[in-house]
Design a protein around this motif. Structure first.
Motif, PDB file in Angstrom:
ATOM      1  N   ALA A   6      -3.225   0.265  -3.724  1.00 14.21           N
ATOM      2  CA  ALA A   6      -3.254  -1.075  -3.137  1.00 14.21           C
ATOM      3  C   ALA A   6      -2.953  -2.096  -4.221  1.00 14.21           C
ATOM      4  O   ALA A   6      -3.590  -2.099  -5.273  1.00 14.21           O
ATOM      5  CB  ALA A   6      -4.621  -1.359  -2.517  1.00 14.21           C
ATOM      6  N   THR A   7      -1.977  -2.938  -3.964  1.00 13.83           N
ATOM      7  CA  THR A   7      -1.704  -4.068  -4.856  1.00 13.83           C
ATOM      8  C   THR A   7      -1.662  -5.318  -3.999  1.00 13.83           C
ATOM      9  O   THR A   7      -0.796  -5.466  -3.139  1.00 13.83           O
ATOM     10  CB  THR A   7      -0.378  -3.886  -5.620  1.00 13.83           C
ATOM     11  OG1 THR A   7      -0.475  -2.732  -6.447  1.00 13.83           O
ATOM     12  CG2 THR A   7      -0.101  -5.094  -6.503  1.00 13.83           C
ATOM     13  N   PHE A  48       0.852  -1.185   0.000  1.00 17.74           N
ATOM     14  CA  PHE A  48       0.000   0.000   0.000  1.00 17.74           C
ATOM     15  C   PHE A  48       0.893   1.241   0.000  1.00 17.74           C
ATOM     16  O   PHE A  48       1.750   1.385   0.871  1.00 17.74           O
ATOM     17  CB  PHE A  48      -0.900   0.010   1.241  1.00 17.74           C
ATOM     18  CG  PHE A  48      -1.744  -1.222   1.385  1.00 17.74           C
ATOM     19  CD1 PHE A  48      -2.929  -1.355   0.677  1.00 17.74           C
ATOM     20  CD2 PHE A  48      -1.338  -2.262   2.214  1.00 17.74           C
ATOM     21  CE1 PHE A  48      -3.697  -2.507   0.798  1.00 17.74           C
ATOM     22  CE2 PHE A  48      -2.101  -3.419   2.340  1.00 17.74           C
ATOM     23  CZ  PHE A  48      -3.282  -3.538   1.630  1.00 17.74           C
ATOM     24  N   ASP A  49       0.707   2.095  -0.977  1.00 17.60           N
ATOM     25  CA  ASP A  49       1.520   3.309  -1.128  1.00 17.60           C
ATOM     26  C   ASP A  49       0.644   4.507  -0.799  1.00 17.60           C
ATOM     27  O   ASP A  49      -0.209   4.913  -1.591  1.00 17.60           O
ATOM     28  CB  ASP A  49       2.049   3.382  -2.561  1.00 17.60           C
ATOM     29  CG  ASP A  49       2.971   4.570  -2.790  1.00 17.60           C
ATOM     30  OD1 ASP A  49       3.139   5.378  -1.855  1.00 17.60           O
ATOM     31  OD2 ASP A  49       3.525   4.691  -3.894  1.00 17.60           O
ATOM     32  N   GLY A  50       0.850   5.070   0.382  1.00 17.58           N
ATOM     33  CA  GLY A  50       0.012   6.171   0.836  1.00 17.58           C
ATOM     34  C   GLY A  50       0.423   7.511   0.253  1.00 17.58           C
ATOM     35  O   GLY A  50       1.570   7.716  -0.147  1.00 17.58           O
ATOM     36  N   HIS A  51      -0.523   8.429   0.198  1.00 18.30           N
ATOM     37  CA  HIS A  51      -0.245   9.817  -0.189  1.00 18.30           C
ATOM     38  C   HIS A  51      -1.142  10.733   0.641  1.00 18.30           C
ATOM     39  O   HIS A  51      -2.249  10.372   1.024  1.00 18.30           O
ATOM     40  CB  HIS A  51      -0.475  10.051  -1.684  1.00 18.30           C
ATOM     41  CG  HIS A  51      -1.765   9.489  -2.204  1.00 18.30           C
ATOM     42  ND1 HIS A  51      -1.848   8.250  -2.814  1.00 18.30           N
ATOM     43  CD2 HIS A  51      -3.036   9.975  -2.179  1.00 18.30           C
ATOM     44  CE1 HIS A  51      -3.090   8.010  -3.166  1.00 18.30           C
ATOM     45  NE2 HIS A  51      -3.840   9.048  -2.793  1.00 18.30           N
ATOM     46  N   GLY A  52      -0.619  11.911   0.955  1.00 18.23           N
ATOM     47  CA  GLY A  52      -1.351  12.826   1.819  1.00 18.23           C
ATOM     48  C   GLY A  52      -1.294  12.426   3.280  1.00 18.23           C
ATOM     49  O   GLY A  52      -1.998  12.984   4.119  1.00 18.23           O
ATOM     50  N   GLY A  53      -0.474  11.436   3.588  1.00 21.01           N
ATOM     51  CA  GLY A  53      -0.378  10.921   4.946  1.00 21.01           C
ATOM     52  C   GLY A  53      -0.274   9.401   4.911  1.00 21.01           C
ATOM     53  O   GLY A  53      -0.362   8.780   3.849  1.00 21.01           O
ATOM     54  N   ALA A  54      -0.099   8.800   6.074  1.00 18.94           N
ATOM     55  CA  ALA A  54       0.083   7.342   6.157  1.00 18.94           C
ATOM     56  C   ALA A  54      -1.147   6.621   6.695  1.00 18.94           C
ATOM     57  O   ALA A  54      -1.144   5.404   6.827  1.00 18.94           O
ATOM     58  CB  ALA A  54       1.285   7.032   7.053  1.00 18.94           C
ATOM     59  N   ARG A  55      -2.218   7.370   6.980  1.00 19.94           N
ATOM     60  CA  ARG A  55      -3.357   6.743   7.650  1.00 19.94           C
ATOM     61  C   ARG A  55      -4.135   5.792   6.737  1.00 19.94           C
ATOM     62  O   ARG A  55      -4.577   4.726   7.178  1.00 19.94           O
ATOM     63  CB  ARG A  55      -4.271   7.826   8.229  1.00 19.94           C
ATOM     64  CG  ARG A  55      -3.654   8.529   9.436  1.00 19.94           C
ATOM     65  CD  ARG A  55      -4.401   9.772   9.849  1.00 19.94           C
ATOM     66  NE  ARG A  55      -4.278  10.849   8.864  1.00 19.94           N
ATOM     67  CZ  ARG A  55      -4.294  12.144   9.160  1.00 19.94           C
ATOM     68  NH1 ARG A  55      -4.403  12.529  10.429  1.00 19.94           N
ATOM     69  NH2 ARG A  55      -4.196  13.058   8.226  1.00 19.94           N
TER      70      ARG A  55
END
Length: 345
Positions: free
Chosen positions: A165-166, A97-104
């Motif tokens: 998400a992969t 999972f590659d987050g953007h705008g934060g890690a939540r």
């Protein structure tokens, strides 16, 4: 559709029936269908003979130049399910999972997606699991996205995080890949062509960005716009978990689904976020891993076999090389070795 399909055949009283071009095309199509069915049956028989492969997963994560690590990952070589269909002996789950705008959003998906999948996984004696598993994956992605958006909107101020998400789900020897966004999954397979063995790279995921025609059309139909290759000039991906402020603009959480039958010709599966593929092509990444595997001499950790040490080294070196080549983004690599020899011994 042939407009004359429903017309009765003319009664032949004189000359014997003549083969038309339409008849020849129909026969050729039937031959192709028969050949495809035979190939599929042979593939299934081959997999049954080979058994269930042993899978071992290795992960490497680098923060890069980012202040925060916004990637997340999950490794479940033997997924804990309430019950399994009678014909299934093992289910494995791996995800990036590659987050953007934060890690939540990425952390939420890493914690909850496989749980939602487990709740919906088909049980009982099912001969044909393909459709139920596909529906299970679609529902798990939808539920995870809805749950995160509900949580995000209840915060003050509301969370604006999103995540790609992969997901790789392996049911015995069948691999299912479900993906959103621009992280990727590939399979390294050896093939014999003209008596020579060569390595083939098979893409198991589809990239989702707003510049792709179908994605752009969906966004525009929803009232959104694509500027500078981004949704509303900001968001780089056109499908994601989270990103509540863009859902009304056509950004969706419906993954693309791919299925692949694993065989003894397969060497490994590679899942990685776009941080890797900004500096490596897919083929380059696979060749890099193969080179490290062939070099040998990797230092073994406590209890690691030599083969495991090589895969671990290949995973770690690929992530480090991505950073060395100038990738400033977070980098996460999952390498899954495929070994039929171990399963049959």
């Amino acid at each position: 559709m042939d407009l004359f399909d429903d017309l009765p055949e003319p009664t032949q009283t004189a000359a014997p029936p003549q083969t038309t071009r339409h008849d020849e095309e129909e026969k050729a199509m039937k031959r192709r269908r028969d050949e495809e069915e035979e190939e599929e049956e042979e593939e299934i028989k081959k997999v049954c003979r080979e058994g269930v492969p042993a899978l071992k997963a290795y992960v490497a994560a680098r923060r890069g130049e980012r202040e925060e690590m916004q990637d997340a990952h999950v490794l479940l070589p033997d997924m804990n399910l309430p019950s399994l269909p009678g014909s299934v002996s093992r289910v494995s789950y791996f995800a990036v999972f590659d987050g953007h705008g934060g890690a939540r959003a990425s952390r939420f998906a890493a914690e909850h997606l496989h749980q939602n999948l487990a709740k919906r996984f088909p049980a009982g004696d099912a001969d044909r699991l393909d459709k139920p598993i596909r529906m299970c994956l679609l529902d798990a992605f939808r539920q995870t996205d809805e749950d995160f958006l509900k949580t995000a909107s209840s915060q003050k101020p509301a969370w604006k995080d999103g995540s790609t998400a992969t997901v790789l789900l392996v049911v015995d020897a069948t691999a299912y890949v479900a993906n959103l966004g621009d992280s990727r999954a590939v399979l390294c397979r050896t093939e014999t062509v003209d008596g020579r063995r060569r390595t083939a790279t098979l893409a198991l995921s589809k990239e989702h960005n707003p510049t792709i025609y179908e994605e752009r059309m969906r966004i525009q139909r929803a009232g959104g716009a694509v500027r500078d290759g981004r949704v509303l000039g900001v968001l780089e991906v056109s499908r994601s978990i989270g990103d509540g402020q863009y859902k009304r603009c056509g950004v969706i959480s419906t993954p693309d689904l791919r299925r692949c039958q694993l065989t003894a010709s397969d060497r490994f599966l590679l899942l990685a976020c776009d941080g890797v593929f900004k500096v490596f092509s897919v083929d380059e990444a696979v060749k890099f891993v193969l080179t490290v595997l062939q070099e040998g001499g990797a230092e073994s950790r406590s209890g690691q076999a030599e083969e495991e040490a090589r895969f671990d080294a290949a995973c770690q070196q690929l992530a480090s090389e991505a950073v060395r080549r100038g990738c400033a983004d977070n980098v996460t690599v999952i390498l899954v070795s495929i070994d039929y020899g171990a399963s049959s011994s």
